[in-house]
Design a protein around this motif. Structure first.
Motif, PDB file in Angstrom:
ATOM      1  N   SER A 131      -0.316   1.320  10.012  1.00 24.63           N
ATOM      2  CA  SER A 131      -0.169   2.556  10.788  1.00 24.63           C
ATOM      3  C   SER A 131       1.284   3.021  10.876  1.00 24.63           C
ATOM      4  O   SER A 131       1.552   4.220  10.957  1.00 24.63           O
ATOM      5  CB  SER A 131      -0.728   2.361  12.208  1.00 24.63           C
ATOM      6  OG  SER A 131      -0.014   1.348  12.900  1.00 24.63           O
ATOM      7  N   LYS A 132       2.247   2.079  10.842  1.00 25.46           N
ATOM      8  CA  LYS A 132       3.657   2.430  10.986  1.00 25.46           C
ATOM      9  C   LYS A 132       4.326   2.760   9.667  1.00 25.46           C
ATOM     10  O   LYS A 132       5.274   3.557   9.621  1.00 25.46           O
ATOM     11  CB  LYS A 132       4.422   1.284  11.656  1.00 25.46           C
ATOM     12  CG  LYS A 132       4.040   1.032  13.101  1.00 25.46           C
ATOM     13  CD  LYS A 132       4.833  -0.143  13.663  1.00 25.46           C
ATOM     14  CE  LYS A 132       4.433  -0.447  15.100  1.00 25.46           C
ATOM     15  NZ  LYS A 132       5.176  -1.625  15.633  1.00 25.46           N
ATOM     16  N   HIS A 133       3.881   2.145   8.577  1.00 26.38           N
ATOM     17  CA  HIS A 133       4.564   2.297   7.297  1.00 26.38           C
ATOM     18  C   HIS A 133       3.572   2.737   6.227  1.00 26.38           C
ATOM     19  O   HIS A 133       2.390   2.394   6.256  1.00 26.38           O
ATOM     20  CB  HIS A 133       5.212   0.970   6.882  1.00 26.38           C
ATOM     21  CG  HIS A 133       6.073   0.365   7.955  1.00 26.38           C
ATOM     22  ND1 HIS A 133       7.353   0.787   8.223  1.00 26.38           N
ATOM     23  CD2 HIS A 133       5.813  -0.651   8.825  1.00 26.38           C
ATOM     24  CE1 HIS A 133       7.866   0.066   9.214  1.00 26.38           C
ATOM     25  NE2 HIS A 133       6.951  -0.815   9.593  1.00 26.38           N
ATOM     26  N   SER A 134       4.053   3.463   5.265  1.00 24.03           N
ATOM     27  CA  SER A 134       3.212   3.951   4.169  1.00 24.03           C
ATOM     28  C   SER A 134       3.185   2.920   3.040  1.00 24.03           C
ATOM     29  O   SER A 134       3.642   3.162   1.911  1.00 24.03           O
ATOM     30  CB  SER A 134       3.739   5.290   3.670  1.00 24.03           C
ATOM     31  OG  SER A 134       3.720   6.246   4.705  1.00 24.03           O
ATOM     32  N   VAL A 135       2.672   1.741   3.350  1.00 22.54           N
ATOM     33  CA  VAL A 135       2.584   0.656   2.370  1.00 22.54           C
ATOM     34  C   VAL A 135       1.208   0.020   2.462  1.00 22.54           C
ATOM     35  O   VAL A 135       0.446   0.246   3.407  1.00 22.54           O
ATOM     36  CB  VAL A 135       3.678  -0.418   2.619  1.00 22.54           C
ATOM     37  CG1 VAL A 135       5.063   0.178   2.470  1.00 22.54           C
ATOM     38  CG2 VAL A 135       3.505  -1.054   4.000  1.00 22.54           C
ATOM     39  N   GLN A 136       0.913  -0.807   1.475  1.00 19.18           N
ATOM     40  CA  GLN A 136      -0.320  -1.589   1.506  1.00 19.18           C
ATOM     41  C   GLN A 136      -0.059  -2.910   2.228  1.00 19.18           C
ATOM     42  O   GLN A 136       1.004  -3.521   2.060  1.00 19.18           O
ATOM     43  CB  GLN A 136      -0.811  -1.866   0.094  1.00 19.18           C
ATOM     44  CG  GLN A 136      -1.111  -0.631  -0.729  1.00 19.18           C
ATOM     45  CD  GLN A 136      -1.602  -0.985  -2.110  1.00 19.18           C
ATOM     46  OE1 GLN A 136      -2.566  -1.737  -2.270  1.00 19.18           O
ATOM     47  NE2 GLN A 136      -0.927  -0.451  -3.123  1.00 19.18           N
ATOM     48  N   ALA A 137      -1.032  -3.335   2.995  1.00 19.11           N
ATOM     49  CA  ALA A 137      -0.908  -4.609   3.708  1.00 19.11           C
ATOM     50  C   ALA A 137      -2.285  -5.213   3.864  1.00 19.11           C
ATOM     51  O   ALA A 137      -3.244  -4.528   4.217  1.00 19.11           O
ATOM     52  CB  ALA A 137      -0.267  -4.400   5.083  1.00 19.11           C
ATOM     53  N   TYR A 138      -2.376  -6.488   3.547  1.00 19.79           N
ATOM     54  CA  TYR A 138      -3.607  -7.207   3.861  1.00 19.79           C
ATOM     55  C   TYR A 138      -3.278  -8.647   4.203  1.00 19.79           C
ATOM     56  O   TYR A 138      -2.210  -9.151   3.874  1.00 19.79           O
ATOM     57  CB  TYR A 138      -4.643  -7.091   2.737  1.00 19.79           C
ATOM     58  CG  TYR A 138      -4.379  -7.895   1.487  1.00 19.79           C
ATOM     59  CD1 TYR A 138      -4.770  -9.226   1.400  1.00 19.79           C
ATOM     60  CD2 TYR A 138      -3.806  -7.306   0.363  1.00 19.79           C
ATOM     61  CE1 TYR A 138      -4.569  -9.957   0.242  1.00 19.79           C
ATOM     62  CE2 TYR A 138      -3.599  -8.025  -0.790  1.00 19.79           C
ATOM     63  CZ  TYR A 138      -3.987  -9.341  -0.842  1.00 19.79           C
ATOM     64  OH  TYR A 138      -3.788 -10.070  -1.984  1.00 19.79           O
ATOM     65  N   GLY A 139      -4.190  -9.268   4.900  1.00 22.93           N
ATOM     66  CA  GLY A 139      -3.963 -10.619   5.379  1.00 22.93           C
ATOM     67  C   GLY A 139      -4.869 -11.629   4.715  1.00 22.93           C
ATOM     68  O   GLY A 139      -5.952 -11.294   4.232  1.00 22.93           O
TER      69      GLY A 139
END
Length: 391
Positions: A96-104
């Motif tokens: 939500s804060k950054h325009s990147v991909q993130a997964y856990g």
């Protein structure tokens, strides 16, 4: 020339060597922390190292700070943690804060070798361009403790999470970095590894020394192949809203630490910590061991008193129960019927010393487990045995 002249020359030479070492250390510190030349963080991290950063212990304060800092530089992040709910929250916040991909990746390093195999399969399946690996090593003693009294479960956690996980995760990502000729591995250790032995923290510091030794060896192996291997040795990082110059917030520390990436293979990551570490290294061995031993024993006593007083309050809040205590058979008369007496059982006040059942000598304090005070991290159970991908 007399003997005094030779002694004078030897002393003068020793002094010159020490002054040269101090001068070199000061110049190295200035270059590491203050001269903004050829710093990787000033360039595009994705182009310098790779598009993805992998962070272990990602739901710890330091792990979250690293994840947000990499995301602010435009890097995609893979977060690995055993805390499923916190992992979902961190992944959601970064997206939500950054325009990147993130997964856990929901995984428990405490479960052993098969976890790393599944993590490797998950990373290889997506063919990620992994540029940076950060091993935060979040497991430590809950309080200063004698090594013989540390719960076995806690020692295994330190071995599996801090040592084995650092080793295996580095082994997972390193071959791909070597193929591409770029990448960085950051191991978070402790500032105490650069000082003298620390009583009542033996197992904890020993694991941190291993982490540093592994990184320094890999640095010599890989520095000519385009890879950066670094050990960060922080002192104290604030875990609450109260920050200071010597106890910065995780966000501030990570910003300073990334400025040293590619400049130094081992550093504190934060210049006030470097000054503090240099000061402590001047303390003679015998004085350091005495001071830290006394401090840790006092801190251990305070932790035990706090835990036991909390438990005593809970026990005193309960109503005392009654039990029947029969008289001794020897004191019972054959013509007198068996009698019982009512005795009230209430918790005894805290005592700081008690007697050993074997030797009868006073033994100061007991461990939390011996006192019946449970700690959630000592008896962790997991309801899963496989790696889970958190989108």
């Amino acid at each position: 020339k007399s003997l005094l002249d030779y002694i004078f020359y030897i002393g003068a030479g020793y002094g010159v060597i020490k002054i040269a070492q101090l001068t070199w250390k000061i110049l190295s510190g200035v270059r590491t922390y203050f001269i903004p030349v050829n710093r990787a963080v000033n360039n595009n991290l994705s182009e310098t190292f790779g598009k993805w950063a992998v962070i272990t212990g990602a739901t710890s304060l330091l792990g979250v700070a690293f994840a947000n800092e990499f995301a602010s530089h435009g890097m995609n992040v893979v977060l690995i943690s055993r805390s499923y709910d916190n992992l979902l929250q961190v992944v959601s916040d970064i997206q939500s804060k950054h325009s990147v991909q993130a997964y856990g990746i929901h995984a428990d390093f405490f479960l052993g070798q098969h976890v790393f195999t599944e993590i490797e399969e998950a990373l290889l399946a997506d063919k990620l361009d992994i540029g940076i690996l950060v091993n935060t090593n979040p497991i430590h003693y809950d309080h200063p403790q004698y090594f013989s009294q540390v719960p076995v479960a806690r020692l295994w956690q330190i071995v599996n999470v801090n040592m084995a996980a650092t080793t295996m995760m580095t082994h997972v990502v390193l071959p791909r970095m070597l193929e591409r000729g770029r990448g960085a591995v950051i191991n978070v250790s402790s500032c105490l590894i650069e000082t003298l032995p620390t009583p009542l923290a033996s197992g904890d510091i020993a694991a941190m020394v291993y982490v540093d030794s592994l990184a320094q060896g890999l640095h010599e192996e890989c520095k000519r192949k385009g890879l950066v291997i670094q050990t960060l040795c922080p002192w104290t990082i604030s875990s609450n809203s109260i920050h200071s110059l010597l106890s910065p917030s995780p966000k501030v520390y990570v910003k300073h630490a990334l400025n040293t990436l590619g400049i130094s293979s081992r550093c504190c990551g934060y210049w006030p910590h470097a000054i503090l570490a240099s000061f402590y290294q001047l303390i003679p061995n015998i004085i350091w061991v005495w001071l830290t031993g006394k401090r840790n024993r006092l801190k251990r006593q305070q932790c035990l008193v706090t835990a036991l007083s909390r438990q005593d309050k809970q026990l005193f809040a309960r109503k005392p129960r009654r039990i029947s205590v029969p008289h001794s058979p020897r004191a019972r008369s054959p013509t007198v019927p068996h009698r019982t007496t009512e005795k009230q059982i209430s918790p005894s006040p805290l005592t700081t010393h008690e007697h050993s059942p074997r030797s009868g000598s006073p033994v100061p304090y007991r461990t939390l487990s011996e006192q019946g005070v449970s700690h959630p991290s000592y008896n962790r159970t997991t309801s899963y045995s496989r790696v889970m991908i958190v989108p």
